[in-house]
Design a protein around this motif. Structure first.
Motif, PDB file in Angstrom:
ATOM      1  N   THR A   8       0.846  -1.189   0.000  1.00 51.68           N
ATOM      2  CA  THR A   8       0.000   0.000   0.000  1.00 51.68           C
ATOM      3  C   THR A   8       0.887   1.246   0.000  1.00 51.68           C
ATOM      4  OG1 THR A   8      -1.031  -1.297   1.735  1.00 51.68           O
ATOM      5  CG2 THR A   8      -2.184   0.721   1.078  1.00 51.68           C
TER       6      THR A   8
ATOM      7  N   LYS B 216       0.016   6.964   3.038  1.00 48.50           N
ATOM      8  CA  LYS B 216      -1.060   7.964   3.011  1.00 48.50           C
ATOM      9  C   LYS B 216      -0.449   9.360   2.893  1.00 48.50           C
ATOM     10  CE  LYS B 216      -5.277   9.459   3.643  1.00 48.50           C
ATOM     11  NZ  LYS B 216      -6.331   9.126   2.683  1.00 48.50           N
TER      12      LYS B 216
ATOM     13  N   ASP C  94       7.371   8.923   5.859  1.00 50.83           N
ATOM     14  CA  ASP C  94       6.195   8.294   5.251  1.00 50.83           C
ATOM     15  C   ASP C  94       5.258   7.831   6.351  1.00 50.83           C
ATOM     16  OD1 ASP C  94       7.223   8.673   2.791  1.00 50.83           O
ATOM     17  OD2 ASP C  94       7.638   6.554   2.359  1.00 50.83           O
TER      18      ASP C  94
ATOM     19  N   GLN D   1      -1.432   4.541   5.770  1.00 56.26           N
ATOM     20  CA  GLN D   1      -2.881   4.641   5.948  1.00 56.26           C
ATOM     21  C   GLN D   1      -3.281   4.007   7.286  1.00 56.26           C
ATOM     22  OE1 GLN D   1      -5.717   5.549   3.887  1.00 56.26           O
ATOM     23  NE2 GLN D   1      -6.724   4.994   5.808  1.00 56.26           N
TER      24      GLN D   1
ATOM     25  N   VAL E 290      -0.228  13.650  -0.317  1.00 64.29           N
ATOM     26  CA  VAL E 290      -1.247  12.877   0.381  1.00 64.29           C
ATOM     27  C   VAL E 290      -1.956  12.028  -0.664  1.00 64.29           C
ATOM     28  CG1 VAL E 290      -3.347  12.957   1.767  1.00 64.29           C
ATOM     29  CG2 VAL E 290      -1.504  14.579   2.220  1.00 64.29           C
ATOM     30  N   ASP E 291      -1.992  10.728  -0.464  1.00 66.90           N
ATOM     31  CA  ASP E 291      -2.499   9.788  -1.469  1.00 66.90           C
ATOM     32  C   ASP E 291      -1.835  10.032  -2.823  1.00 66.90           C
ATOM     33  OD1 ASP E 291      -4.319   8.484   0.257  1.00 66.90           O
ATOM     34  OD2 ASP E 291      -5.770  10.111  -0.014  1.00 66.90           O
ATOM     35  N   GLY E 292      -0.573  10.374  -2.789  1.00 60.94           N
ATOM     36  CA  GLY E 292       0.177  10.587  -4.023  1.00 60.94           C
ATOM     37  C   GLY E 292      -0.066  11.938  -4.682  1.00 60.94           C
TER      38      GLY E 292
ATOM     39  N   TRP F 172       0.248  18.220  -2.146  1.00 56.74           N
ATOM     40  CA  TRP F 172      -0.517  19.118  -1.276  1.00 56.74           C
ATOM     41  C   TRP F 172       0.309  20.316  -0.815  1.00 56.74           C
ATOM     42  CZ3 TRP F 172      -4.304  17.207   3.065  1.00 56.74           C
ATOM     43  CH2 TRP F 172      -5.370  16.506   2.478  1.00 56.74           C
TER      44      TRP F 172
ATOM     45  N   GLU G 218     -10.007  11.889   6.931  1.00 54.04           N
ATOM     46  CA  GLU G 218      -9.091  10.764   6.705  1.00 54.04           C
ATOM     47  C   GLU G 218      -7.780  10.987   7.431  1.00 54.04           C
ATOM     48  OE1 GLU G 218      -8.623   9.687   2.647  1.00 54.04           O
ATOM     49  OE2 GLU G 218     -10.775   9.867   2.267  1.00 54.04           O
TER      50      GLU G 218
ATOM     51  N   THR H 299      -5.864   8.182   9.744  1.00 53.10           N
ATOM     52  CA  THR H 299      -4.422   8.348   9.822  1.00 53.10           C
ATOM     53  C   THR H 299      -4.177   9.533  10.748  1.00 53.10           C
ATOM     54  OG1 THR H 299      -4.253   7.584   7.549  1.00 53.10           O
ATOM     55  CG2 THR H 299      -2.322   8.716   8.468  1.00 53.10           C
TER      56      THR H 299
END
Ligand SMILES: Nc1ncnc2c1ncn2[C@@H]1O[C@H](COP(=O)(O)OP(=O)(O)OP(=O)(O)O)[C@@H](O)[C@H]1O
Ligand SMILES: [Mg+2]
Length: 354
Positions: free
Chosen positions: A5, A8, A30, A33, A67-69, A72, A158, A191
């Motif tokens: 995974t 996050k 890193d 999640q 964030v989630d790739g 941001w 999240e 998270t």
């Protein structure tokens, strides 16, 4: 084969300077999640600086936040949708408890009947349903902080960021709230990045601890990893009690290294970076009274200076001939203060740190 995974949250070389002052060195981190990650360190080590850059409240000097790739780094705070809880609860004083908790849902234009239901549900979880119609000034500090938690968890963000949320509470309430936050975190699978300078709090709550010192990450690992295998004197002394004996490397023997110290030559595992001056770390619970039973142990002779009763066990304070103090924990029959006592510990329990 399943793909691992992706993290996050990815912090990549994020740094912050104020003029010529560095509040955070370029930092990589890193966060998985659903992970509960704690930033732990002394005052001024850069914890809030790092957290506020993740929140979008502080602009980084360099680096990137994903964030989630998704990048941001420059995303405004109101478009991040993260939950924030700070030391000072900052509730709206003119709103009731229920209105405070409803606020983030109203902002998100959730239908009124759903809001009512979610607020009720969340207030039950923090055991404040009886206080729904009170105003913040009619609540204790702990109750107000529980409203702040409810207001954060209610919109099911999240990502939640908390900066010393329990700092203003007394010890008993803090311990109850620690378990409460842990439970809410598990239940919602959020998270969570949590800031504290309280090592016990970090040990109780975290999946991983990020030990910070002097504007950088000193060590990152599970509470057990950092306790069992500290890499630096700072990490060893910041988490749990450590006996420290300074020395110089004198070679290796199998998977152990030898350290020459004023108290003798000791074998131990090396977890620090090789350097001229190193330090041997022995945890108090690894020190035993009596001579070493075999070659798997190190031994010293020390004078018992004091016995401190701490409830379940005794803390024995010893002093070595060169003045180094050692603390051991022990139960049962004890020697008298002033006695000269042999102490031993397993070679593979000692750590050589930098
Ligand atoms: N706006 C600012 N201007 C100048 N220096 C700042 C500013 N904000 C923070 N600093 C400095 O950056 C360093 C790190 O601050 P930070 O708030 O991140 O520490 P912290 O680890 O959260 O400490 P504490 O446990 O006391 O909250 C400190 O030395 C602080 O004085
Ligand atoms: Mg801070």
């Amino acid at each position: 084969m399943t793909q691992p995974t992706p993290p996050k949250i990815q912090v990549k070389g994020l740094s912050k300077t104020f003029g010529t002052f560095t509040a955070l060195q370029p930092t990589d981190l890193d966060i998985a999640q659903g992970e509960f990650l704690t930033l732990l360190g002394p005052s001024g080590s850069g914890k809030t600086t790092l957290l506020q850059m993740v929140a979008g409240l502080l602009e980084p000097t360099s680096g990137q936040l994903l964030v989630d790739g998704v990048d941001w780094t420059r995303r405004p705070v109101n478009q991040r949708g993260v939950g924030l809880v700070f030391q000072h609860y900052a509730l709206f004083p003119h709103m009731t408890v229920a209105e405070n908790v409803a606020f983030p849902l109203k902002m998100r234009r959730i239908p009124a009947d759903q809001i009512r239901q979610r607020v009720e549900e969340t207030l039950k979880k923090v055991e404040l349903d009886r206080f729904a119609h009170r105003f913040p000034r009619e609540l204790s500090g702990g109750q107000q902080q529980r409203v702040a938690l409810a207001r954060c968890f209610v919109f099911r963000p999240e990502v939640i960021l908390m900066d010393e949320p329990l700092g203003a509470l007394d010890k008993a309430l803090r311990e109850t709230m620690q378990l409460e936050i842990r439970r809410l975190h598990k239940e919602f699978g959020t998270t969570l990045i949590y800031v504290t300078h309280d090592q016990e709090e970090a040990l109780v709550m975290s999946d991983r601890i990020c030990v910070m010192n002097h504007a950088r990450i000193e060590q990152l690992g599970t509470p057990h990893e950092i306790y069992a295998d500290p890499r630096t004197v700072f990490a060893a002394s910041f988490i749990g009690h450590s006996n420290l004996i300074g020395g110089r490397l004198a070679g290796a023997a199998g998977d152990l290294h030898l350290l020459d110290t004023p108290a003798g030559r000791f074998a131990a595992r090396m977890t620090g970076q090789s350097a001229e001056a190193l330090t041997l770390v022995i945890r108090p619970e690894d020190l035993r009274l009596g001579p070493a039973p075999d070659a798997g142990f190190n031994q010293v002779t020390a004078t018992l200076r004091d016995v401190i009763f701490v409830g379940a066990e005794n803390r024995l304070l010893f002093v070595l001939p060169d003045g180094t103090e050692l603390m051991a924990s022990a139960k049962g029959d004890l020697p008298e203060p002033g006695a000269s006592v042999a102490l031993h510990w397993r070679k593979d329990r000692g750590r050589i740190v930098s």
